[in-house]
Design an enzyme around this catalytic site. Structure first.
Site, PDB file in Angstrom:
ATOM      1  N   GLY A 159       0.776  -1.241   0.000  1.00  0.00           N
ATOM      2  CA  GLY A 159       0.000   0.000   0.000  1.00  0.00           C
ATOM      3  C   GLY A 159       0.803   1.284   0.000  1.00  0.00           C
ATOM      4  O   GLY A 159       0.346   2.320  -0.469  1.00  0.00           O
ATOM      5  N   GLU A 203       4.100   4.054   5.759  1.00  0.00           N
ATOM      6  CA  GLU A 203       2.870   3.238   5.683  1.00  0.00           C
ATOM      7  C   GLU A 203       1.770   4.002   4.970  1.00  0.00           C
ATOM      8  O   GLU A 203       1.764   5.236   4.961  1.00  0.00           O
ATOM      9  CB  GLU A 203       2.396   2.917   7.103  1.00  0.00           C
ATOM     10  N   ASP A 204       0.846   3.272   4.390  1.00  0.00           N
ATOM     11  CA  ASP A 204      -0.278   3.922   3.716  1.00  0.00           C
ATOM     12  C   ASP A 204      -1.299   4.461   4.711  1.00  0.00           C
ATOM     13  O   ASP A 204      -1.708   5.615   4.644  1.00  0.00           O
ATOM     14  CB  ASP A 204      -0.953   2.946   2.725  1.00  0.00           C
ATOM     15  N   ASP A 238      -4.709   1.993  10.961  1.00  0.00           N
ATOM     16  CA  ASP A 238      -6.099   1.718  11.303  1.00  0.00           C
ATOM     17  C   ASP A 238      -6.154   1.348  12.785  1.00  0.00           C
ATOM     18  O   ASP A 238      -6.188   2.222  13.636  1.00  0.00           O
ATOM     19  CB  ASP A 238      -6.572   0.588  10.371  1.00  0.00           C
ATOM     20  N   THR A 239      -6.100   0.069  13.121  1.00  0.00           N
ATOM     21  CA  THR A 239      -6.018  -0.299  14.539  1.00  0.00           C
ATOM     22  C   THR A 239      -4.608  -0.065  15.078  1.00  0.00           C
ATOM     23  O   THR A 239      -4.404   0.030  16.284  1.00  0.00           O
ATOM     24  CB  THR A 239      -6.350  -1.789  14.763  1.00  0.00           C
ATOM     25  N   GLY A 240      -3.622  -0.010  14.182  1.00  0.00           N
ATOM     26  CA  GLY A 240      -2.244   0.200  14.610  1.00  0.00           C
ATOM     27  C   GLY A 240      -1.548  -1.074  15.045  1.00  0.00           C
ATOM     28  O   GLY A 240      -0.371  -1.060  15.404  1.00  0.00           O
ATOM     29  N   THR A 281      -0.625  -3.868  13.334  1.00  0.00           N
ATOM     30  CA  THR A 281       0.437  -4.349  12.458  1.00  0.00           C
ATOM     31  C   THR A 281       1.685  -3.478  12.612  1.00  0.00           C
ATOM     32  O   THR A 281       2.791  -3.978  12.815  1.00  0.00           O
ATOM     33  CB  THR A 281      -0.039  -4.310  10.986  1.00  0.00           C
ATOM     34  N   LEU A 282       1.482  -2.168  12.525  1.00  0.00           N
ATOM     35  CA  LEU A 282       2.615  -1.248  12.590  1.00  0.00           C
ATOM     36  C   LEU A 282       3.285  -1.249  13.955  1.00  0.00           C
ATOM     37  O   LEU A 282       4.500  -1.156  14.061  1.00  0.00           O
ATOM     38  CB  LEU A 282       2.133   0.162  12.245  1.00  0.00           C
ATOM     39  N   LYS A 299      -6.439   6.848  10.672  1.00  0.00           N
ATOM     40  CA  LYS A 299      -7.853   6.649  11.041  1.00  0.00           C
ATOM     41  C   LYS A 299      -7.869   6.387  12.534  1.00  0.00           C
ATOM     42  O   LYS A 299      -7.771   5.250  12.964  1.00  0.00           O
ATOM     43  CB  LYS A 299      -8.385   5.395  10.308  1.00  0.00           C
ATOM     44  N   PHE A 309     -13.919   3.271   4.926  1.00  0.00           N
ATOM     45  CA  PHE A 309     -13.013   2.458   4.122  1.00  0.00           C
ATOM     46  C   PHE A 309     -12.654   3.255   2.873  1.00  0.00           C
ATOM     47  O   PHE A 309     -13.519   3.707   2.138  1.00  0.00           O
ATOM     48  CB  PHE A 309     -13.647   1.110   3.740  1.00  0.00           C
ATOM     49  N   ASP A 357      -6.010  -0.274  -1.445  1.00  0.00           N
ATOM     50  CA  ASP A 357      -6.817  -1.163  -2.290  1.00  0.00           C
ATOM     51  C   ASP A 357      -8.064  -1.670  -1.597  1.00  0.00           C
ATOM     52  O   ASP A 357      -8.194  -1.603  -0.371  1.00  0.00           O
ATOM     53  CB  ASP A 357      -5.970  -2.376  -2.691  1.00  0.00           C
ATOM     54  N   ARG A 366      -5.596   0.722  -6.503  1.00  0.00           N
ATOM     55  CA  ARG A 366      -4.342   1.313  -6.010  1.00  0.00           C
ATOM     56  C   ARG A 366      -3.848   2.427  -6.930  1.00  0.00           C
ATOM     57  O   ARG A 366      -3.148   3.336  -6.505  1.00  0.00           O
ATOM     58  CB  ARG A 366      -3.241   0.247  -5.917  1.00  0.00           C
TER      59      ARG A 366
HETATM   60  P1  IMP Z   1      -3.965  -2.178  11.226  1.00  0.00           P
HETATM   61  O1  IMP Z   1      -3.510  -0.759  11.542  1.00  0.00           O
HETATM   62  O2  IMP Z   1      -3.076  -3.224  11.807  1.00  0.00           O
HETATM   63  O3  IMP Z   1      -5.409  -2.382  11.602  1.00  0.00           O
HETATM   64  O4  IMP Z   1      -3.907  -2.458   9.658  1.00  0.00           O
HETATM   65  C1  IMP Z   1      -3.676  -1.447   8.759  1.00  0.00           C
HETATM   66  C2  IMP Z   1      -3.687  -2.037   7.355  1.00  0.00           C
HETATM   67  O5  IMP Z   1      -5.038  -2.382   6.989  1.00  0.00           O
HETATM   68  C3  IMP Z   1      -3.220  -0.989   6.359  1.00  0.00           C
HETATM   69  O6  IMP Z   1      -1.843  -1.082   6.127  1.00  0.00           O
HETATM   70  C4  IMP Z   1      -4.046  -1.322   5.133  1.00  0.00           C
HETATM   71  O7  IMP Z   1      -3.376  -2.311   4.366  1.00  0.00           O
HETATM   72  C5  IMP Z   1      -5.332  -1.911   5.691  1.00  0.00           C
HETATM   73  N1  IMP Z   1      -6.409  -0.896   5.766  1.00  0.00           N
HETATM   74  C6  IMP Z   1      -6.913  -0.332   6.875  1.00  0.00           C
HETATM   75  N2  IMP Z   1      -7.876   0.568   6.575  1.00  0.00           N
HETATM   76  C7  IMP Z   1      -7.971   0.570   5.229  1.00  0.00           C
HETATM   77  C8  IMP Z   1      -8.801   1.314   4.294  1.00  0.00           C
HETATM   78  O8  IMP Z   1      -9.638   2.171   4.637  1.00  0.00           O
HETATM   79  N3  IMP Z   1      -8.592   1.042   2.971  1.00  0.00           N
HETATM   80  C9  IMP Z   1      -7.692   0.133   2.523  1.00  0.00           C
HETATM   81  N4  IMP Z   1      -6.893  -0.574   3.360  1.00  0.00           N
HETATM   82  C10 IMP Z   1      -7.040  -0.358   4.702  1.00  0.00           C
HETATM   83 MG    MG Z   2      -0.622  -1.894   4.620  1.00  0.00          MG
END
Ligand code: IMP
Ligand code: MG
Length: 191
Positions: free
Chosen positions: A55, A110-111, A114-116, A118-119, A142, A164, A171, A177
């Site tokens: 992303g 990072e793109d 979201d929940t944070g 993974t990062l 977000k 979303f 994507d 993308r």
């Molecule tokens: P999280 O922060 O661990 O929940 O995951 C974040 C990942 O989920 C991002 O790197 C994206 O790949 C994917 N993601 C979260 N929100 C969106 C969205 O609104 N559109 C597309 N991908 C998203």
């Molecule tokens: Mg990602």
């Protein structure tokens, strides 16, 4: 026909399920600001931008050209384990860095955060590798879903509501993308 008019008339640009949230012009202005800020803040030492595949590829490509100093780039690919739709916080490294980051200044790119989950895990992993510094640049933030793991974003493009979104590298099932803007998907089930 110019490349631009070809793109503007294609179906992805007129998709009624998409609503533009951030235009190409707004994005370009903000990315130039972030690049100038990073240029000013990294006066010495080696700088490496680490893109999280896939992303971040569009943001990384623009951001690195907005940074006016020597740098290198590298990539990582991680998959987060999901328990149903919930991120469990465990990550598996699918592709690791090509070069060591010891003594280097690292900016993870990072793109979207979201929940944070993974990062947060990725930053923990990189934190054990002897880098001089590890910071985070995220194009979108977000903040709403962030309940389980607090992640500090050092360079943030835009804060958006809990929609979303697609485009500019992001994507839905691999699509969209290549859109140069950020759009909200009105009906994710039909994306
Ligand atoms: P999280 O922060 O661990 O929940 O995951 C974040 C990942 O989920 C991002 O790197 C994206 O790949 C994917 N993601 C979260 N929100 C969106 C969205 O609104 N559109 C597309 N991908 C998203
Ligand atoms: Mg990602």
């Amino acid at each position: 026909m110019s490349a631009e008019s070809f793109q503007r008339e294609s179906s992805e640009f007129t998709n009624p399920n998409l609503e533009v949230l951030l235009t190409e012009e707004q994005i370009a202005v903000r990315v130039r600001e972030l690049g100038a800020q990073i240029t000013a803040e990294y006066r010495e030492g080696e700088l490496v931008l680490v893109g999280v595949l896939k992303g971040s590829c569009v943001f990384l490509a623009d951001l690195m050209r907005a940074i006016d100093r020597q740098l290198t780039i590298d990539f990582m690919s991680v998959s987060s384990y999901k328990d149903g739709t919930e991120s469990t916080g465990d990550v598996e490294i699918l592709k690791d860095l090509s070069n060591p980051i010891r003594d280097k200044n690292v900016i993870v790119v990072e793109d979207i955060i979201d929940t944070g989950q993974t990062l947060g895990r990725l930053l923990d992993i990189l934190g054990t590798r002897g880098a001089r510094s590890v910071k985070l640049a995220a194009f979108l933030d977000k903040p709403e879903p962030r309940i389980k793991k607090e992640v500090k974003i050092d360079y943030c493009g835009f804060v958006i509501p809990n929609h979303f979104v697609v485009g500019y590298g992001l994507d839905a099932a691999g699509r969209y993308r290549n859109l140069p803007f950020i759009a909200r998907v009105k009906n994710p089930a039909e994306a």
